[in-house]
Design an enzyme around this catalytic site. Structure first.
Site, mmCIF file in Angstrom:
data_model
loop_
_atom_site.group_PDB
_atom_site.id
_atom_site.type_symbol
_atom_site.label_atom_id
_atom_site.label_comp_id
_atom_site.label_asym_id
_atom_site.label_seq_id
_atom_site.Cartn_x
_atom_site.Cartn_y
_atom_site.Cartn_z
ATOM 1 N N GLU A 78 4.465 -33.988 -1.810
ATOM 2 C CA GLU A 78 3.254 -33.478 -2.427
ATOM 3 C C GLU A 78 3.620 -32.734 -3.706
ATOM 4 O O GLU A 78 4.730 -32.219 -3.849
ATOM 5 C CB GLU A 78 2.541 -32.535 -1.448
ATOM 6 C CG GLU A 78 1.910 -33.279 -0.287
ATOM 7 C CD GLU A 78 0.634 -33.981 -0.704
ATOM 8 O OE1 GLU A 78 0.717 -35.089 -1.268
ATOM 9 O OE2 GLU A 78 -0.440 -33.428 -0.471
ATOM 10 N N HIS B 183 0.808 -1.218 0.000
ATOM 11 C CA HIS B 183 0.000 0.000 0.000
ATOM 12 C C HIS B 183 0.840 1.267 0.000
ATOM 13 O O HIS B 183 0.301 2.357 -0.190
ATOM 14 C CB HIS B 183 -0.986 -0.003 1.180
ATOM 15 C CG HIS B 183 -2.207 -0.821 0.896
ATOM 16 N ND1 HIS B 183 -2.148 -2.177 0.691
ATOM 17 C CD2 HIS B 183 -3.510 -0.483 0.742
ATOM 18 C CE1 HIS B 183 -3.370 -2.625 0.447
ATOM 19 N NE2 HIS B 183 -4.211 -1.614 0.474
ATOM 20 N N LYS C 48 -14.790 -7.471 -8.794
ATOM 21 C CA LYS C 48 -13.998 -8.363 -9.645
ATOM 22 C C LYS C 48 -13.452 -9.542 -8.841
ATOM 23 O O LYS C 48 -13.515 -10.698 -9.277
ATOM 24 C CB LYS C 48 -12.851 -7.571 -10.274
ATOM 25 C CG LYS C 48 -12.230 -8.280 -11.463
ATOM 26 C CD LYS C 48 -11.202 -7.409 -12.147
ATOM 27 C CE LYS C 48 -10.562 -8.155 -13.306
ATOM 28 N NZ LYS C 48 -9.510 -7.363 -13.948
ATOM 29 N N ASP C 49 -12.924 -9.275 -7.645
ATOM 30 C CA ASP C 49 -12.452 -10.371 -6.784
ATOM 31 C C ASP C 49 -13.604 -11.268 -6.393
ATOM 32 O O ASP C 49 -13.441 -12.472 -6.257
ATOM 33 C CB ASP C 49 -11.788 -9.794 -5.520
ATOM 34 C CG ASP C 49 -10.367 -9.319 -5.792
ATOM 35 O OD1 ASP C 49 -9.724 -9.869 -6.706
ATOM 36 O OD2 ASP C 49 -9.909 -8.388 -5.104
ATOM 37 N N SER D 144 -0.665 -0.764 -5.963
ATOM 38 C CA SER D 144 -0.524 -1.945 -6.818
ATOM 39 C C SER D 144 0.192 -1.605 -8.115
ATOM 40 O O SER D 144 0.055 -0.505 -8.643
ATOM 41 C CB SER D 144 -1.903 -2.509 -7.152
ATOM 42 O OG SER D 144 -2.554 -2.932 -5.983
#
Lengths: 269, 177, 427
Positions: C291, C219, C247-248, C223
């Protein structure tokens, strides 16, 4: 300076790898790996389908009961089923008195605090399938999770049970040292081809209560289906819960997408 | 007009999307809460069989039912008489000994060994333990006294010791639960 | 910091005003993921994965706490308590599958998130700190996932614990005692299982802490975006709420569909059958694999088959495996190109798509395959490129490359020339 340092570090790793690669390649080219009997003759499980296959599949309870009959009359002599409780059998269609009767056929070791002795008592529905004291060599695996603990579990168990055969002449010709030792039995579906368990199923070994003819193939299929169930008794519930949830999520996601288009409607991006 | 409808439709979609998210949130909470309730094996293991053949008159034994103690007492005639001498209506939790035992087996007093105050195990079932002012059970935690029918007589407990569901499967075996 | 045109939090309700003066949490949230955070308007769907990663972390913590309610960290019963959870606990099967597949989902999301960082140069100034903290989170995730996989105490759990702690025994002089210290014994047993459980419960909360720092550091400059051009004016950004929340939001829906499809219809697909066999210290599985999310690094570990001068192959492999991730810490300084987005770097872009991406794919594949030829040789070639890419190619390319012209601004990139940009009503 930093650039030179990083290139030096890079060279260190790449040269070390090139060294490994070069020597490895030389060995591989000059001394190719010898084929082994396991590598050449091991077979993947046969194709066989079960009612519980696929996202819409559900257990065939009739078949599970037949499978349980095979387990109880054949497998239970050597293989335990420790994660399954008798009460669980209600989920494959037995009613309460039947479960009580089945449980009572098993002897459960119980530690007596007063005497300090372990005594066996008749099983009750809350008991789990008891451990099996196996007198022979090796210890037969517990079967509760066997179909989850092997690749392609159900078909693997089915193939193993129906896969016993004489060792192919071809194998003995190429790998004379891989001759099945005494006391072991040849089965191409077993990872190292020879296992300690003799072919367990024989025609009409079990008399099915629903009148199904007890061929080896039928019994193998039924007991495999039963062992798919013991590995995951909640499978039906899992799939049945999944569909409405996926449906709802699809609906919610479409709404979310429309809302997103709305909010961004006047915003080029 | 058409413009206004458009705006309303858009608001509706946003509200619907947020509501759907809310429904999903509630859906997630359901399994998270219900996983904490008793599991299938705990619920299934809820009957206990007790052999009472060795309990002499005047003696008591403790058994375990649902992971909690059960007191099984073979009452003496004097204890039965003492319990019957009390006017049930005058008690905090009015019950007669008959109501608390099975017909024809009045001497077998079978109760939970869990004080109805805050859940301690009262004394009196074991050999030599204090039995309180009323000759039944005594809870040392906060001083509740139970009489020979395990009814609350003095102290903070609100109710008599609970009688679980049970039946005599034979003369010497009781199945609790 | 935020842009001068970012909206300030104004409490509308008297209670919120009261709260704002005493403990300004609503203001914090507003400025972090609300209307007060101005975000470039041109983010593509790769930028959804940060939010999704946060969601995965919450998912893992919640389902993990539930699993811990039914689990016992004791080698005698650990395996059985998980079976009990799955069979008898209400919704226990769902919790178990949600947690096991949640780990995979988390790594899928995080790998896409890291890929985004690589391709769009998110690690470059002024966001180096965001990147460094991100690599720390990734390392913590790997540790957490590894220890979590040990807890069911199946065959792969046991042998995974043995092999991974065995890596430390490669360190000269202190190796053996270090391995014993890590395990609290000569082999994995109760001591190891208990500490792994304790740490598996602790580390996720440490991750939460580092995630907060990661977002905080983000922040400060705000971004990044697909053009790599910094924000210049108000028309370059939109407020996080409602634009990116929406959107998220729908991206979460897509994620949830894929995740639930795994959990409900293929819950064991990504697991290994051997972990349904209780741990047996006397017998090693024929084919030990970690894994899937560790496969590239496992492939690098196994690629070193020969001693290199005085360095034993085993130590070389361990150095390289850790080095493969540690090199990411230096990325902001290895890649000195001032251009962030690979879209404007024709030469680097070629190395990225035809070098790094196939290399990672090959390493993934070989790490899961048996340790036999030709897989070892293939992974040696891939690992060789991996190190060359980061340590040799990247510094050289960033020095000699001639980048394509950048758009003047984000607005221009979105709307075309400035004339069109003026038609756009400002946000």
């Amino acid at each position: 300076m930093a650039r030179i340092l990083s290139i030096l570090v890079g060279l260190f790793f790449t040269v070390a790898l090139a060294w490994s690669l070069g020597l490895g390649f030389y060995t591989w080219a000059t001394e190719p790996a010898q084929p082994t009997a396991e590598h050449e003759f091991h077979e993947h499980p046969k194709h066989v389908s079960f009612a519980s296959d696929g996202p819409f599949g559900t257990f065939d309870k009739q078949q599970l009961q037949r499978g349980f009959q095979v387990y109880q009359q054949v497998c239970a002599a050597c293989h335990a089923l420790k994660h399954v409780a008798f009460r669980d059998l209600e989920k494959i269609g037995y009613n309460e008195p039947e479960v009580k009767a089945i449980a009572a056929q098993f002897q459960i070791p119980k530690y007596d605090e007063m005497t300090g002795m372990v005594e066996t008592v008749e099983g009750t529905p809350t008991d789990y399938f008891p451990p099996v004291m196996y007198a022979g060599q090796g210890s037969p695996p517990d079967l509760s999770l066997i179909t989850k603990a092997r690749h392609d579990g159900g078909p693997y168990v089915y193939s193993l049970l129906t896969g016993y055969q004489d060792q192919p002449a071809e194998l003995l010709k190429h790998f004379p040292e891989a001759k099945t030792p005494d006391g072991l039995y040849y089965n191409p579906y077993f990872p190292n081809l020879n296992l300690a368990m003799p072919a367990p199923l024989m025609e009409d070994m079990v008399t099915y209560s629903d009148g199904t003819p007890a061929t080896v193939d039928q019994m193998a299929k039924d007991v495999s289906a039963f062992l798919i169930w013991t590995a995951e008794p909640t499978m039906d519930k899992r799939k049945q819960t999944g569909w409405p949830i996926l449906g709802f999520l699809l609906f919610a996601t479409i709404l979310g997408y429309m809302s997103y288009r709305n909010i961004w409607a006047n915003k080029k991006h | 007009m058409a413009e206004e409808d458009g705006v309303r439709r858009r608001d509706f979609i946003n509200v619907a999307a947020v509501s759907a998210a809310g429904v999903a949130g509630i859906g997630v909470v359901i399994p998270l809460v219900s996983q904490m309730s008793a599991s299938a094996d705990v619920l299934a293991a809820s009957t206990t069989e007790v052999d009472i053949s060795s309990v002499q008159t005047g003696q008591a034994i403790k058994a375990i039912f649902r992971k909690q103690p059960v007191f099984i007492r073979n009452l003496t005639q004097r204890e039965i008489d003492a319990a019957n001498a009390v006017d049930a209506a005058s008690l905090r939790d009015p019950q007669t000994l008959e109501e608390r035992t099975k017909e024809g087996k009045t001497n077998w007093l079978i109760t939970m060994g869990v004080c109805t105050h805050l859940g301690c195990v009262p004394l009196g079932a074991g050999e030599g333990e204090p039995r309180g002012e009323f000759g039944g059970y005594f809870c040392p935690c906060h001083g509740s006294h139970y009489d020979t029918a395990a009814r609350i007589r003095k102290g903070p407990a609100p109710l008599n010791l609970q009688v679980p569901d049970y039946e005599f499967t034979s003369d010497t075996v009781v199945t609790i639960g | 910091m935020s842009f001068p045109w970012a909206k300030e939090y104004t409490p509308s309700h008297p209670f919120m005003k009261w709260m704002d003066e005493r403990l300004p949490v609503p203001r914090l949230v507003y400025n972090a993921v609300g209307g007060g955070y101005e975000v470039p308007r041109n983010l593509n769907y790769f930028w959804n994965f940060g939010f999704l990663a946060g969601l995965c972390l919450v998912l893992q913590i919640v389902t993990g706490i539930v699993m811990a309610m039914h689990y016992a960290a004791n080698t005698e019963v650990a395996f059985d308590t998980i079976e009990h959870t799955v069979r008898d606990v209400n919704w226990g099967w769902l919790m178990r599958y949600a947690h096991a597949n949640g780990a995979s989902a988390f790594f899928v999301v995080i790998y896409v998130h890291i890929f985004r960082g690589f391709y769009f140069g998110s690690y470059k100034a002024p966001r180096e700190m965001v990147w460094l903290l991100g690599v720390v989170i990734f390392l913590l995730m790997m540790a957490t996932a590894f220890m979590g996989y040990v807890l069911p105490w199946g065959q792969m759990s046991f042998w995974g614990a043995k092999v991974i702690t065995g890596l430390f025994s490669a360190i000269p002089l202190v190796g053996e005692p270090l391995q014993q210290w890590l395990l609290g014994g000569f082999a994995p047993d109760n001591a190891a299982l208990n500490r792994f459980f304790s740490l598996h419960y602790l580390l996720p909360f440490v991750i939460v802490g580092v995630v907060i720092l990661h977002i905080w550091a983000l922040h400060i400059p705000g971004s990044s975006n697909p053009t790599g051009v910094e924000v210049k004016s108000e028309s370059d950004t939109v407020p996080f709420y409602p634009y990116y929340v929406a959107k998220d939001g729908w991206a979460i829906g897509v994620f949830a569909i894929l995740y639930c499809a795994m959990v409900f219809f293929a819950p064991n697909y990504l697991g290994h059958p051997d972990n349904y066999i209780p741990a047996n210290p006397m017998s090693t599985p024929a084919h030990i694999v970690p894994e899937w999310y560790f496969w590239p690094f496992y492939a690098i570990l196994r690629a070193f088959t020969q001693d290199f001068f005085f360095i034993p192959a085993k130590l070389m492999g361990v150095l390289a495996m850790f080095g493969a991730i540690l090199v990411w810490f230096f990325l902001p300084w290895l890649d000195k190109s001032p251009i962030r987005s690979s879209s404007y770097r024709p030469l680097y872009k070629k190395f990225f798509w035809f070098g790094l991406i196939p290399t990672m794919a090959v390493l993934f594949y070989c790490g899961g395959a048996a340790a036999e030829e030709p897989y070892v040789m293939i992974s040696q070639i891939a690992a060789l490129y991996y190190f060359a890419h980061f340590l040799i190619i990247l510094p050289i390319v960033s020095a000699i490359e001639k980048p394509k012209p950048l758009p003047f601004s984000i607005t221009e990139a979105v709307l075309g020339k400035d004339e069109d940009a003026k038609l756009e009503p400002s946000a």
